[in-house]
Design a protein around this motif. Structure first.
Motif, mmCIF file in Angstrom:
data_model
loop_
_atom_site.group_PDB
_atom_site.id
_atom_site.type_symbol
_atom_site.label_atom_id
_atom_site.label_comp_id
_atom_site.label_asym_id
_atom_site.label_seq_id
_atom_site.Cartn_x
_atom_site.Cartn_y
_atom_site.Cartn_z
ATOM 1 N N PHE A 140 123.913 -39.676 158.491
ATOM 2 C CA PHE A 140 124.383 -38.676 159.465
ATOM 3 C C PHE A 140 123.705 -37.319 159.212
ATOM 4 O O PHE A 140 123.168 -36.700 160.129
ATOM 5 C CB PHE A 140 125.914 -38.540 159.368
ATOM 6 N N THR A 141 123.729 -36.892 157.955
ATOM 7 C CA THR A 141 123.127 -35.594 157.593
ATOM 8 C C THR A 141 121.626 -35.593 157.898
ATOM 9 O O THR A 141 121.104 -34.629 158.480
ATOM 10 C CB THR A 141 123.339 -35.311 156.085
ATOM 11 N N THR A 142 120.955 -36.662 157.531
ATOM 12 C CA THR A 142 119.503 -36.750 157.771
ATOM 13 C C THR A 142 119.208 -36.772 159.270
ATOM 14 O O THR A 142 118.267 -36.117 159.727
ATOM 15 C CB THR A 142 118.915 -38.012 157.089
ATOM 16 N N ALA A 143 120.026 -37.499 160.027
ATOM 17 C CA ALA A 143 119.832 -37.559 161.486
ATOM 18 C C ALA A 143 120.026 -36.178 162.112
ATOM 19 O O ALA A 143 119.282 -35.777 163.005
ATOM 20 C CB ALA A 143 120.797 -38.571 162.096
ATOM 21 N N ARG A 144 121.004 -35.445 161.611
ATOM 22 C CA ARG A 144 121.260 -34.095 162.140
ATOM 23 C C ARG A 144 120.080 -33.167 161.837
ATOM 24 O O ARG A 144 119.628 -32.432 162.697
ATOM 25 C CB ARG A 144 122.561 -33.550 161.556
ATOM 26 N N GLU A 145 119.573 -33.276 160.615
ATOM 27 C CA GLU A 145 118.431 -32.435 160.219
ATOM 28 C C GLU A 145 117.188 -32.745 161.046
ATOM 29 O O GLU A 145 116.330 -31.888 161.233
ATOM 30 C CB GLU A 145 118.101 -32.668 158.730
ATOM 31 N N ASN A 146 117.095 -33.996 161.518
ATOM 32 C CA ASN A 146 115.914 -34.410 162.290
ATOM 33 C C ASN A 146 116.153 -34.438 163.794
ATOM 34 O O ASN A 146 115.345 -34.992 164.537
ATOM 35 C CB ASN A 146 115.435 -35.785 161.799
ATOM 36 N N ASN A 147 117.274 -33.880 164.204
ATOM 37 C CA ASN A 147 117.651 -33.847 165.624
ATOM 38 C C ASN A 147 117.717 -35.236 166.268
ATOM 39 O O ASN A 147 117.411 -35.392 167.446
ATOM 40 C CB ASN A 147 116.698 -32.952 166.434
ATOM 41 N N ASP A 148 118.115 -36.235 165.486
ATOM 42 C CA ASP A 148 118.303 -37.588 166.025
ATOM 43 C C ASP A 148 119.747 -37.724 166.523
ATOM 44 O O ASP A 148 120.600 -38.332 165.852
ATOM 45 C CB ASP A 148 118.012 -38.635 164.931
ATOM 46 N N TYR A 149 119.996 -37.147 167.689
ATOM 47 C CA TYR A 149 121.384 -37.056 168.167
ATOM 48 C C TYR A 149 121.977 -38.401 168.583
ATOM 49 O O TYR A 149 123.192 -38.598 168.493
ATOM 50 C CB TYR A 149 121.495 -36.024 169.286
ATOM 51 N N ALA A 150 121.145 -39.325 169.045
ATOM 52 C CA ALA A 150 121.660 -40.660 169.391
ATOM 53 C C ALA A 150 122.236 -41.315 168.132
ATOM 54 O O ALA A 150 123.230 -42.037 168.190
ATOM 55 C CB ALA A 150 120.550 -41.523 169.979
ATOM 56 N N VAL A 151 121.612 -41.005 166.995
ATOM 57 C CA VAL A 151 122.057 -41.593 165.727
ATOM 58 C C VAL A 151 123.359 -40.942 165.258
ATOM 59 O O VAL A 151 124.306 -41.644 164.866
ATOM 60 C CB VAL A 151 120.953 -41.485 164.644
ATOM 61 N N THR A 152 123.438 -39.624 165.323
ATOM 62 C CA THR A 152 124.690 -38.966 164.892
ATOM 63 C C THR A 152 125.846 -39.440 165.777
ATOM 64 O O THR A 152 126.944 -39.694 165.282
ATOM 65 C CB THR A 152 124.595 -37.421 164.916
ATOM 66 N N SER A 153 125.575 -39.600 167.068
ATOM 67 C CA SER A 153 126.616 -40.067 167.992
ATOM 68 C C SER A 153 127.057 -41.487 167.641
ATOM 69 O O SER A 153 128.249 -41.782 167.551
ATOM 70 C CB SER A 153 126.071 -39.995 169.424
ATOM 71 N N PHE A 154 126.095 -42.362 167.402
ATOM 72 C CA PHE A 154 126.372 -43.755 167.028
ATOM 73 C C PHE A 154 127.184 -43.830 165.733
ATOM 74 O O PHE A 154 128.087 -44.666 165.596
ATOM 75 C CB PHE A 154 125.038 -44.496 166.869
ATOM 76 N N LEU A 155 126.870 -42.952 164.780
ATOM 77 C CA LEU A 155 127.499 -43.036 163.459
ATOM 78 C C LEU A 155 128.946 -42.583 163.434
ATOM 79 O O LEU A 155 129.678 -42.871 162.498
ATOM 80 C CB LEU A 155 126.696 -42.215 162.447
ATOM 81 N N LYS A 156 129.357 -41.890 164.493
ATOM 82 C CA LYS A 156 130.745 -41.380 164.508
ATOM 83 C C LYS A 156 131.748 -42.524 164.341
ATOM 84 O O LYS A 156 132.728 -42.386 163.613
ATOM 85 C CB LYS A 156 131.017 -40.593 165.783
ATOM 86 N N TRP A 157 131.491 -43.632 165.030
ATOM 87 C CA TRP A 157 132.398 -44.786 164.920
ATOM 88 C C TRP A 157 132.508 -45.244 163.470
ATOM 89 O O TRP A 157 133.593 -45.542 162.972
ATOM 90 C CB TRP A 157 131.891 -45.936 165.801
ATOM 91 N N PHE A 158 131.382 -45.245 162.750
ATOM 92 C CA PHE A 158 131.368 -45.707 161.362
ATOM 93 C C PHE A 158 132.072 -44.719 160.435
ATOM 94 O O PHE A 158 132.703 -45.119 159.455
ATOM 95 C CB PHE A 158 129.931 -45.957 160.892
#
Ligand SMILES: [Fe+2]
Ligand SMILES: [Fe+2]
Length: 163
Positions: free
Chosen positions: A105-123
């Motif tokens: 999540f942290t790495t995705a946020r730092e890299n602006n991978d918003y689809a990933v941060t959104s997907f990870l919320k469920w987890f």
């Protein structure tokens, strides 16, 4: 498009979720052959859930038009001392998974991978539930231990003149 860094972590998570499934399957088997039917049922269910988590990551990676990697999985520990050891190991493992998801999540946020941060919320929510469920089982085991102390104390009270 997803950053290479995040893609690598997502693929590692596929293997980790698969590993979780195998660990719980081994715990279920141990419980089954040692007469702990409740624990076996709990762990067989967990193993299925973790396989579902693995598949969610695989599908997500593929939906990102990448190619999910099905990594090899370590052989899980087969023997345990008692069910308390089983659930302590399960809690330790879930904490490791929670940390791994937080890292993605942290790495995705730092890299602006918003689809990933959104997907990870469920987890992230799922990990809160899973840790709470295992902690609840550890509470049950602790309280069950007190039940036998209570029964012993009752018997002690019924003794007369030290006999
Ligand atoms: Fe999981
Ligand atoms: Fe889990």
């Amino acid at each position: 498009m997803v950053s290479k860094k995040v893609l690598k972590l997502l693929n590692e998570q596929v293997a980790l979720e698969g590993e979780s499934s195998q660990i719980y399957l081994a715990m279920a088997t141990w419980a089954d052959v040692n007469g702990f039917r409740g624990t076996a049922a709990f762990m067989y269910r967990q193993a299925e859930e973790e396989r579902g988590h693995m598949q969610k990551f695989i599908k997500f990676i593929n939906d990102l038009t990448e190619h999910a990697e099905i990594g090899g999985i370590k052989e899980p520990k087969a023997d345990y001392k008692d069910i308390e050891e089983v659930f302590r190991a399960a809690l330790e493992h879930e904490e490791l998974i929670t940390a791994a998801i937080a890292k993605i999540f942290t790495t995705a946020r730092e890299n602006n991978d918003y689809a990933v941060t959104s997907f990870l919320k469920w987890f992230i929510d799922e990990q809160v539930e899973e840790e709470a469920a295992v902690k609840r089982v550890l509470d049950i085991i602790r309280m069950a231990g007190k039940v036998s102390i209570y029964l012993a104390d009752k018997e002690i009270g019924a003794l007369h003149g030290g006999k």
